[in-house]
Scaffold this active site. Structure first.
Site, mmCIF file in Angstrom:
data_model
loop_
_atom_site.group_PDB
_atom_site.id
_atom_site.type_symbol
_atom_site.label_atom_id
_atom_site.label_comp_id
_atom_site.label_asym_id
_atom_site.label_seq_id
_atom_site.Cartn_x
_atom_site.Cartn_y
_atom_site.Cartn_z
ATOM 1 N N TRP A 160 0.836 -1.206 0.000
ATOM 2 C CA TRP A 160 0.000 0.000 0.000
ATOM 3 C C TRP A 160 0.867 1.250 0.000
ATOM 4 C CZ3 TRP A 160 -5.284 0.868 0.058
ATOM 5 C CH2 TRP A 160 -6.077 -0.274 0.079
ATOM 6 N N PHE A 220 -1.531 -5.383 7.726
ATOM 7 C CA PHE A 220 -2.093 -6.468 8.530
ATOM 8 C C PHE A 220 -1.322 -7.771 8.301
ATOM 9 C CE2 PHE A 220 -5.137 -9.870 9.431
ATOM 10 C CZ PHE A 220 -5.600 -9.488 10.689
ATOM 11 N N GLU A 221 -0.771 -7.944 7.112
ATOM 12 C CA GLU A 221 -0.042 -9.159 6.762
ATOM 13 C C GLU A 221 1.437 -9.121 7.158
ATOM 14 O OE1 GLU A 221 -3.768 -8.939 4.766
ATOM 15 O OE2 GLU A 221 -2.104 -7.525 4.517
ATOM 16 N N VAL A 272 -0.139 2.778 7.724
ATOM 17 C CA VAL A 272 -1.591 2.782 7.899
ATOM 18 C C VAL A 272 -1.987 4.233 8.125
ATOM 19 C CG1 VAL A 272 -3.562 1.845 9.166
ATOM 20 C CG2 VAL A 272 -1.451 0.502 8.997
ATOM 21 N N ILE A 273 -2.907 4.720 7.304
ATOM 22 C CA ILE A 273 -3.354 6.107 7.417
ATOM 23 C C ILE A 273 -4.785 6.111 7.926
ATOM 24 C CG2 ILE A 273 -3.798 8.238 6.141
ATOM 25 C CD1 ILE A 273 -1.450 7.430 4.294
ATOM 26 N N HIS A 282 -11.183 0.895 11.570
ATOM 27 C CA HIS A 282 -10.281 -0.031 10.883
ATOM 28 C C HIS A 282 -8.815 0.278 11.211
ATOM 29 C CE1 HIS A 282 -8.957 -2.679 7.620
ATOM 30 N NE2 HIS A 282 -8.175 -1.702 7.205
#
Length: 161
Positions: A26, A58-59, A82-83, A89
């Site tokens: 990402w 997450f992975e 992670v934004i 979430h």
């Protein structure tokens, strides 16, 4: 910004060490900066780096655990971003990734450099990614931390006052 009060991040020499870089897919620009920073630290240490890509943050724990399970890997550098969005979430992914990376490190008894950016917006991520005009280089710092932990192996730890 978290950069104030941070220790000087030199890179120890760990010639011949093998370091897995587990990186999320990402946010290409942020990830390219983090991977570049980690690669520079690994090269400066005289170590060899191996890049493993995973779908998202997450992975990262499973990717790290799989890399650490290899007998020829001395440490892992976990890189992701992670934004924060409009739903919870963000909290779930950040907590799961953080706890999972800790568990992977403790289970394998090998270092995991923590390069997971948890930011409120994209600009905060870019500011930390080590790209042009960034004020921090978290990929480099995460790799330098993992390298320092490799260098500690076999040394008697002394308490410093």
């Amino acid at each position: 910004m978290a950069g104030s009060g941070a220790p000087e991040m030199g890179v120890k020499k760990v010639r011949g060490a093998r370091i897995g870089v587990v990186a999320s897919r990402w946010h290409d620009t942020v990830m390219d900066g983090l991977i570049d920073g980690a690669s520079r630290a690994i090269k400066a240490a005289g170590a060899k780096g191996y890049l493993y890509r995973v779908p998202g943050s997450f992975e990262l724990p499973l990717g790290a655990a799989k890399a650490l399970a290899r007998k020829d890997i001395d440490a892992v550098v976990a890189l992701g971003v992670v934004i924060r969005g409009a739903t919870p979430h963000f909290d779930y992914v950040c907590d799961a990734a953080t706890q999972g990376l800790l568990r992977a490190s403790l289970d394998a008894k090998k270092p995991v450099g923590f390069g997971l950016l948890t930011c409120d917006n994209e600009q905060q991520a870019l500011d930390r990614a080590g790209v042009e005009d960034s004020c921090e280089d978290k990929g480099f710092e995460a790799a330098a931390a993992a390298i320092e932990m490799i260098a500690l192996e076999g040394k008697r730890l002394k308490l410093k006052r």
